[in-house]
Write a protein that holds these residues in place. Structure first.
Motif, PDB file in Angstrom:
ATOM      1  N   GLY A   1      -1.987  -3.098  11.073  1.00 31.65           N
ATOM      2  CA  GLY A   1      -0.828  -2.270  10.710  1.00 31.65           C
ATOM      3  C   GLY A   1      -1.108  -0.807  11.001  1.00 31.65           C
ATOM      4  N   LEU A   2      -2.292  -0.363  10.609  1.00 31.24           N
ATOM      5  CA  LEU A   2      -2.647   1.040  10.847  1.00 31.24           C
ATOM      6  C   LEU A   2      -2.685   1.321  12.354  1.00 31.24           C
ATOM      7  CD1 LEU A   2      -3.939   3.716   9.364  1.00 31.24           C
ATOM      8  CD2 LEU A   2      -5.939   2.943  10.608  1.00 31.24           C
ATOM      9  N   PHE A   3      -3.269   0.380  13.086  1.00 28.59           N
ATOM     10  CA  PHE A   3      -3.388   0.582  14.533  1.00 28.59           C
ATOM     11  C   PHE A   3      -2.004   0.627  15.198  1.00 28.59           C
ATOM     12  CE2 PHE A   3      -4.137  -0.968  18.909  1.00 28.59           C
ATOM     13  CZ  PHE A   3      -4.947   0.073  19.335  1.00 28.59           C
ATOM     14  N   SER A   4      -1.117  -0.300  14.781  1.00 25.46           N
ATOM     15  CA  SER A   4       0.195  -0.354  15.460  1.00 25.46           C
ATOM     16  C   SER A   4       1.279   0.482  14.789  1.00 25.46           C
ATOM     17  CB  SER A   4       0.718  -1.786  15.590  1.00 25.46           C
ATOM     18  OG  SER A   4      -0.156  -2.726  15.144  1.00 25.46           O
ATOM     19  N   TYR A   5       0.896   1.201  13.762  1.00 24.56           N
ATOM     20  CA  TYR A   5       1.833   2.067  13.035  1.00 24.56           C
ATOM     21  C   TYR A   5       2.793   2.837  13.964  1.00 24.56           C
ATOM     22  CZ  TYR A   5       2.866   5.814   9.563  1.00 24.56           C
ATOM     23  OH  TYR A   5       3.467   6.697   8.710  1.00 24.56           O
ATOM     24  N   PRO A   6       2.263   3.493  15.029  1.00 24.37           N
ATOM     25  CA  PRO A   6       3.175   4.272  15.868  1.00 24.37           C
ATOM     26  C   PRO A   6       4.239   3.420  16.572  1.00 24.37           C
ATOM     27  CG  PRO A   6       0.884   4.900  16.282  1.00 24.37           C
ATOM     28  CD  PRO A   6       0.842   3.659  15.435  1.00 24.37           C
TER      29      PRO A   6
ATOM     30  N   HIS B   1       6.096   0.420   6.405  1.00 25.19           N
ATOM     31  CA  HIS B   1       4.973   1.313   6.708  1.00 25.19           C
ATOM     32  C   HIS B   1       4.060   1.455   5.483  1.00 25.19           C
ATOM     33  CE1 HIS B   1       6.871   3.080  10.465  1.00 25.19           C
ATOM     34  NE2 HIS B   1       5.615   2.918  10.802  1.00 25.19           N
ATOM     35  N   ALA B   2       4.674   1.409   4.306  1.00 26.09           N
ATOM     36  CA  ALA B   2       3.884   1.601   3.083  1.00 26.09           C
ATOM     37  C   ALA B   2       2.844   0.489   2.884  1.00 26.09           C
ATOM     38  CB  ALA B   2       4.816   1.679   1.876  1.00 26.09           C
ATOM     39  N   LEU B   3       3.150  -0.714   3.398  1.00 28.85           N
ATOM     40  CA  LEU B   3       2.222  -1.844   3.197  1.00 28.85           C
ATOM     41  C   LEU B   3       0.855  -1.601   3.827  1.00 28.85           C
ATOM     42  CD1 LEU B   3       4.263  -5.126   3.731  1.00 28.85           C
ATOM     43  CD2 LEU B   3       3.912  -3.787   1.660  1.00 28.85           C
ATOM     44  N   ILE B   4       0.821  -0.702   4.795  1.00 27.41           N
ATOM     45  CA  ILE B   4      -0.451  -0.424   5.468  1.00 27.41           C
ATOM     46  C   ILE B   4      -1.457   0.171   4.481  1.00 27.41           C
ATOM     47  CG2 ILE B   4      -1.513   1.039   7.253  1.00 27.41           C
ATOM     48  CD1 ILE B   4       1.252   0.818   8.726  1.00 27.41           C
ATOM     49  N   LYS B   5      -0.937   0.981   3.553  1.00 26.23           N
ATOM     50  CA  LYS B   5      -1.840   1.698   2.645  1.00 26.23           C
ATOM     51  C   LYS B   5      -1.836   1.136   1.233  1.00 26.23           C
ATOM     52  CE  LYS B   5      -0.394   5.969   4.571  1.00 26.23           C
ATOM     53  NZ  LYS B   5       0.338   7.143   4.190  1.00 26.23           N
ATOM     54  N   GLN B   6      -0.881   0.292   0.920  1.00 27.57           N
ATOM     55  CA  GLN B   6      -0.732  -0.112  -0.476  1.00 27.57           C
ATOM     56  C   GLN B   6      -0.551  -1.633  -0.577  1.00 27.57           C
ATOM     57  OE1 GLN B   6      -1.143  -0.204  -3.747  1.00 27.57           O
ATOM     58  NE2 GLN B   6      -0.456   1.933  -3.813  1.00 27.57           N
TER      59      GLN B   6
END
Ligand code: TRP
Length: 332
Positions: free
Chosen positions: A131-136, A45-50
């Motif tokens: 990634g952000l879109f499919s995060y949930p 999950h962290a890869l989405i932001k970093q």
């Protein structure tokens, strides 16, 4: 049925006092002997932001050590990295194929950014990765892979839990009842003010760290902004940053004493001293443990390895069952 508590911690940044009070402490308090508990590091999950690999690595290390130092007992709970359970990604895809795109369009995090883009007359999807879109969906997979029954999360994650239930329910409806619909345990945000009075957050640059030496703690407490009333002037404790922080650590007796001291005109320097002593008392054993654990070179790798070995068979069993249910199995 025995309660199965599961929660993930996104590995961005180093935990601060706000994370400790709002997430770490309450989640550990839930993990009693009457339930199974799963605590994992949501590193994918962290890869989405970093995108900085070194920062990701540092964060995984610091977040893991923070949890261990705060009392997470790996003999009585499962502790692992999301990335060590590849079955999570297989489940993510399976769920992707039944989850409604419309459901994901409604996710707050995604909607906020598209709304901003539209307002700025930019392309609606500017700076939004898949990634952000499919995060949930990845989050739903984290939960459903172990059929968790209870998921402690902050209020900002409540919608993701609703989506997980939707996604699980839809799959159960299309195929068969395989997934438990997890309940959210919303950990009501205690609002932890930062040094400037706004919510404590890394992005506001107002955090009070807790995995630091005494001097650094003292320094960051001394930076807390106050008004310019002099010692001797009576002070109001309502809406006072220092007072609010103090209350998060103090018992009732101490809180009342401080209220009285405010009325009598205690100086800000003295309040800061009292706050420092209080926080330092609670943090010292955690800090000592943190520094002790960080000296052990292979500790985390060993624990991650052990944790994955313990939980992966459960994940594999579910995936085998799911493959069969969806028609991906040996040809008979
Ligand atoms: N999204 C959660 C957060 O940012 C972290 C997370 C990832 C999580 N997967 C999870 C929490 C599964 C609970 C269950 O706080």
């Amino acid at each position: 049925m025995r309660k199965r508590i599961l929660t993930g911690i996104t590995t961005t940044g180093t935990p601060h006092i706000g994370n400790y009070l709002g997430a770490i402490k309450p989640a550990l308090n839930l993990a009693g002997p009457d339930c199974d508990s799963y605590f994992f590091l949501a590193d994918y999950h962290a890869l989405i932001k970093q995108t900085n690999a070194e920062l990701i690595k540092d964060s995984v290390k610091n977040v893991a050590l923070a949890w261990l130092a705060s009392g997470l007992d790996t003999n009585h709970s499962f502790f692992y990295r999301q990335s060590d359970i590849p079955e999570v990604h297989e489940l993510t895809w399976i769920l992707n194929c039944s989850a409604a795109k419309g459901l994901l369009n409604r996710a707050h995090a995604y909607k906020t950014i598209t709304a901003e883009n539209i307002e700025n007359k930019d392309d609606e999807d500017k700076a939004i990765n898949m990634g952000l879109f499919s995060y949930p969906i990845l989050m739903a997979a984290d939960i459903l892979i172990f059929n968790a029954s209870h998921v402690p999360v902050g209020p900002d994650q409540a919608q993701h839990l609703e989506m997980t239930r939707d996604i699980a329910g839809k799959f159960n409806h299309i195929y068969e009842e395989v997934f438990t619909l997890p309940e959210a345990i919303i950990q009501h945000e205690i609002s932890v003010p930062g040094t400037d009075g706004k919510k404590m957050s890394k992005s506001y640059n107002n955090i009070i760290p807790f995995l630091c030496d005494e001097k650094t703690l003292q320094k960051s407490i001394s930076k807390i902004i106050t008004n310019s009333l002099e010692p001797g002037d009576p002070k109001d404790f309502t809406n006072c940053n220092l007072f609010n922080l103090y209350s998060l650590f103090a018992d009732e007796q101490k809180i009342n004493n401080l209220k009285e001291a405010y009325a009598k005109g205690i100086g800000w320097g003295d309040v800061k001293k009292q706050l420092f002593n209080l926080v330092n008392n609670e943090i010292t054993p955690i800090r000592d443990k943190y520094f002790e654990l960080s000296q052990k070179p292979n500790l985390l790798n060993d624990l991650f390895h052990e944790g994955a070995n313990k939980v992966r068979p459960q994940a594999k069993e579910l995936i085998t069952k799911l493959r069969d249910i969806v028609g991906i199995s040996e040809i008979g």
